[in-house]
Structures are given as structure tokens and as C-alpha cells.
Design an enzyme around this catalytic site. Structure first.
Site, short mmCIF file in Angstrom:
data_model
loop_
_atom_site.label_atom_id
_atom_site.label_comp_id
_atom_site.label_asym_id
_atom_site.label_seq_id
_atom_site.Cartn_x
_atom_site.Cartn_y
_atom_site.Cartn_z
N TYR A 11 17.67 72.63 84.28
CA TYR A 11 18.21 73.96 83.62
C TYR A 11 19.54 73.73 82.59
O TYR A 11 19.37 73.61 81.42
CB TYR A 11 18.31 75.25 84.32
CG TYR A 11 19.06 76.43 83.79
CD1 TYR A 11 18.47 76.98 82.60
CD2 TYR A 11 20.05 76.96 84.55
CE1 TYR A 11 19.07 77.94 82.08
CE2 TYR A 11 20.54 78.24 83.83
CZ TYR A 11 20.21 78.95 82.65
OH TYR A 11 20.61 80.01 82.00
N ASP A 31 15.50 61.77 85.28
CA ASP A 31 15.29 63.14 86.42
C ASP A 31 14.04 62.42 87.07
O ASP A 31 13.00 62.04 86.97
CB ASP A 31 14.79 64.09 85.44
CG ASP A 31 15.04 65.61 86.36
OD1 ASP A 31 15.87 66.25 85.70
OD2 ASP A 31 14.35 65.69 87.22
N ASN A 32 14.00 63.05 88.76
CA ASN A 32 12.69 62.86 89.35
C ASN A 32 11.53 63.79 89.30
O ASN A 32 10.71 63.94 89.93
CB ASN A 32 13.57 62.68 90.88
CG ASN A 32 14.03 63.90 91.38
OD1 ASN A 32 13.87 65.00 90.77
ND2 ASN A 32 14.59 63.99 92.63
N ASP A 51 14.67 58.74 90.82
CA ASP A 51 15.36 59.41 91.66
C ASP A 51 16.77 58.50 91.82
O ASP A 51 16.73 57.44 92.16
CB ASP A 51 14.90 59.61 93.28
CG ASP A 51 15.42 60.42 94.11
OD1 ASP A 51 16.56 60.15 94.30
OD2 ASP A 51 14.61 61.42 94.72
N SER A 77 20.87 72.63 94.18
CA SER A 77 21.79 73.83 93.98
C SER A 77 21.34 75.25 94.56
O SER A 77 22.05 76.16 94.07
CB SER A 77 22.03 73.69 92.42
OG SER A 77 20.65 74.25 91.88
N TYR A 141 26.46 73.92 100.31
CA TYR A 141 26.00 73.43 98.89
C TYR A 141 27.45 73.31 98.19
O TYR A 141 27.73 72.20 97.69
CB TYR A 141 25.26 74.60 98.11
CG TYR A 141 25.39 74.43 96.59
CD1 TYR A 141 25.02 73.40 96.03
CD2 TYR A 141 26.15 75.47 95.92
CE1 TYR A 141 25.02 73.02 94.55
CE2 TYR A 141 26.32 75.25 94.48
CZ TYR A 141 25.73 74.09 93.84
OH TYR A 141 26.01 73.89 92.48
N LEU A 190 20.12 86.09 89.54
CA LEU A 190 19.92 87.61 89.32
C LEU A 190 19.20 87.95 88.19
O LEU A 190 18.11 88.66 88.01
CB LEU A 190 21.21 88.17 89.43
CG LEU A 190 21.40 89.76 89.09
CD1 LEU A 190 20.73 90.58 90.00
CD2 LEU A 190 22.85 90.11 88.90
N ARG A 282 23.17 89.80 100.91
CA ARG A 282 22.56 88.48 101.22
C ARG A 282 23.85 87.73 101.79
O ARG A 282 25.05 87.58 101.30
CB ARG A 282 22.25 87.80 99.69
CG ARG A 282 21.46 86.40 99.91
CD ARG A 282 21.21 85.97 98.63
NE ARG A 282 22.37 85.80 97.58
CZ ARG A 282 22.09 85.19 96.30
NH1 ARG A 282 20.90 85.12 95.79
NH2 ARG A 282 23.27 85.34 95.52
#
Ligand code: UFG
Length: 330
Positions: A11, A31-32, A51, A77, A141, A190, A282
């Protein structure tokens, strides 16, 4: 010389590649494709599917390309997943970064800009949060990201590599052209979840708790447009190229919106009533996260352009309407 973007199919990575190409830079993407999408990679970037834990593949890339600096997004993430599967986070984020730094040191590549997070702070002592505030992550994380920052610090002392850690608050929105946007599977964030309601993919949005110590009882976050984040990476890289010291910067708008306020703005952007229902909290959500980005403004000259929440949500809406299944069947 080229800029290597690790995780450039994800993203924030893909949006940064678009900004780099627009600025006339030569870009290599690796990027993997485990969570990223080949379709998100700018057609003018040279793409390597690898990777970062595969040192041989990284070594081959550094031998084949003339890399001036690295922008490192390649990491897991999801806060919730990091609590249920912490070893995945140590493997992908910490071990992956260790292998990367080893290869960079061996190939004399000495500049790196990388994704850190507001989750390094844990429950904040005060808002807006300053970079010098205490860092006590409340999830695995955030802990791996803070450890990545520390790893860079020690490698810097030993080998002269220089780094900038960018601590993002809540990345949101999509490329203004509508070409690329946010696509996670599963989606946990969200704004994309809210937009699934007017897109006909869910009948309501769940509000995770309305008993927080905030004015309307829902959690407050600082939403920052993904293209503004992308610009900050370019500024940070140029800062290192000009000889800047190791540094850490918060990236946010400095304005907090509650979950209820975000839903309200999405209602006015989409013209849809977007029903909402309160559900339990949460685990691990701090009540309030708001950045002070004064340091990025002062030192990097960063100027967020899309800092109005309705603009941020409009760009996301344009993307999700045209791509209800992300990069899938469209
Ligand atoms: N939320 C809901 N309903 C939903 C989804 C989210 O009420 O269906 C709430 C969350 O409880 C939170 C807020 O909306 O209060 C924002 O949640 P997101 O999942 O969109 O984002 P987070 O603030 O949890 O996480 C973001 C990044 C993480 C980063 C973290 C730093 O996605 O990578 O900020 O705290 F670690």
C-alpha cells in the site's frame, strides 16, 4: 543511480514508487508478493520478486543494480496478528531487516529510510506525541519496529550506515489518479471497512468500543494521506543523500478524529447513511494517537497536501468504488 524500494508492491510502498517516478527517479522494486500486488507496481519500475530474508537474492540484486539508497517497507504490519503469531513478526520484520542490513553493508549501500509506526509509543503519555516521548510498545508489531530502529542505530555505529525512521500514524486514502489504492486481505483498517458499506459489501460498520475517555467515547486517530507519507520518504532520502544524520520523524496531520467522526465524514462524502453499531473494544487499542509532525516539517521541509479528512476519504472512495475487490477481479 537507482532507489531500491523493498515492499514496493504494498500500500504505502506502491504510492511512494509513483511519487519517485513522477519526480524522475530511477526505481527498482523488490517484493515477495505475499501481501503486495504486482498490479500496484509502477510500470516504469524494474521489478524483482524476492523475499528480504533470502540473502542470495538480495546480493544478486545489489550486484546487478547500482543502488544509491533503500526505502524499506517490507514487513508484516497487523497489530492483532502480531499478538497471536509473534514469531512471524520477529522473522519477517527483525530477521528480514538483519539480512537486508548485512547485504547492504557488504555492498557498500549506506542509506536507508524505513517504515516505523506510532505503535512504537504504546499508550501515549500525552498528545500530540513528540519523537522524544517514551517508547513502550503495547504490541509485538510495535516492538519489532522499535527493535528495527535500534538495530539500525547499532549498525550505523559499527559500519557508518545512516537511517531515517518514519513513524506513521494512520495511513489512509488512495492515489489521486485512482490508479492504485489500499488493498489488504483481510481488511482490518477503519476507512476501507466503512467504505465497504456504501459499496454494498457489508451492511454496517462495527465501532470497537464507545467507552474510551474521549469526547464521544470512541478512539481518536490522526489520519494522514498515503501520498503525503510517500512524499516524506523522498524528502527523507534526499536528507540522507545530502549528508543528514540518523533521525526519527513522526508523520501525521496533528489533528485527531474519533471513529464516529470518521464515519460521519464518510457519510457526507458518499451520500450513504452507513449504519454503525457499537461492538466490544478491540484489544490493544490506545484511546488517542495524535502526532506532532513539527520536526518533519522543520527538518525535512515536509508539507502535507491532502490534510483534510474529507479529501482523504474521497480519494479512498474513488479507488474502492472502481476496485471493490482491490487488485482482484476489479
Ligand atoms: N475501528 C473500528 N471498527 C473497525 C475498524 C477499526 O471501530 O471495523 C477503530 C479501531 O478500534 C481504531 C480506529 O478505528 O480505534 C482505527 O483503526 P485501524 O485499524 O484503521 O488503525 P489502527 O489505529 O489500529 O492502526 C494503525 C496502523 C497500524 C499501526 C497503528 C499504530 O494500521 O499499522 O495505527 O497505532 F500500528
Amino acid at each position: 543511480m537507482a532507489i531500491l524500494v523493498l515492499g514496493g508492491a504494498g500500500y504505502i510502498g506502491s504510492h511512494t514508487v509513483y511519487e519517485l517516478i513522477d519526480a524522475g527517479r530511477d526505481v527498482v522494486v523488490a517484493d515477495n508478493l505475499l501481501t503486495g500486488f504486482k498490479q500496484a507496481v509502477h510500470p516504469k519500475a524494474r521489478f524483482y520478486q524476492l523475499d528480504i530474508r533470502d540473502k542470495g537474492a538480495l546480493d544478486t540484486l545489489f550486484q546487478a543494480e547500482h543502488i544509491e539508497g533503500v526505502i524499506h517497507f517490507a514487513a508484516s504490519s497487523q497489530v492483532g496478528e502480531s499478538m497471536s503469531d509473534p514469531l512471524k513478526y520477529y522473522d519477517n520484520n527483525l530477521y528480514g531487516t538483519m539480512v537486508l542490513l548485512k547485504s547492504m553493508v557488504e555492498h557498500g549501500v549506506d542509506k536507508i529510510v524505513f517504515s516505523s509506526t506510532a505503535a512504537t509509543y504504546g499508550e501515549p503519555e500525552r498528545v500530540p506525541i513528540l519523537e522524544s516521548d517514551k517508547t513502550v510498545p503495547t504490541n509485538c508489531y510495535g516492538n519489532t519496529k522499535l527493535s528495527m530502529e535500534q538495530m539500525m542505530g547499532w549498525v550505523s555505529k559499527a559500519h557508518g550506515l545512516r537511517y531515517v525512521a518514519l513513524r506513521y500514524f494512520n495511513a489512509a486514502g488512495a492515489h489521486i489518479s485512482g490508479a492504485i489504492g489500499e488493498a489488504h486481505n483481510p481488511e482490518t483498517h477503519l476507512i476501507p471497512i466503512i467504505l465497504q458499506v456504501p459499496n454494498g459489501q457489508r451492511d454496517h460498520v462495527g465501532i470497537y468500543g464507545d467507552d474510551y475517555p474521549t469526547p464521544d467515547g470512541t478512539c481518536i486517530r490522526d489520519y494522514i494521506h498515503v501520498t503525503d507519507l510517500a512524499q516524506a520518504h523522498i524528502l527523507a532520502l534526499d536528507y540522507l543523500i545530502k549528508g543528514g544524520e540518523n533521525n526519527v520523524f513522526n508523520l501525521g496531520n496533528g489533528v485527531g478524529f474519533s471513529v464516529k467522526e470518521v464515519i460521519d465524514v464518510a457519510r457526507s462524502v458518499t451520500g450513504h447513511p452507513i449504519p454503525a453499531e457499537v461492538s466490544p473494544r478491540r484489544a490493544g487499542d490506545p484511546a488517542q494517537l495524535i502526532a506532532s509532525s513539527a520536526k518533519a516539517v522543520e527538518v525535512l521541509g515536509w508539507q502535507p497536501k491532502y490534510n483534510d479528512l474529507s479529501t482523504i476519504i474521497s480519494t479512498a472512495w474513488k479507488w474502492h468504488q472502481a476496485h471493490p475487490n482491490g487488485y482482484g477481479e476489479g
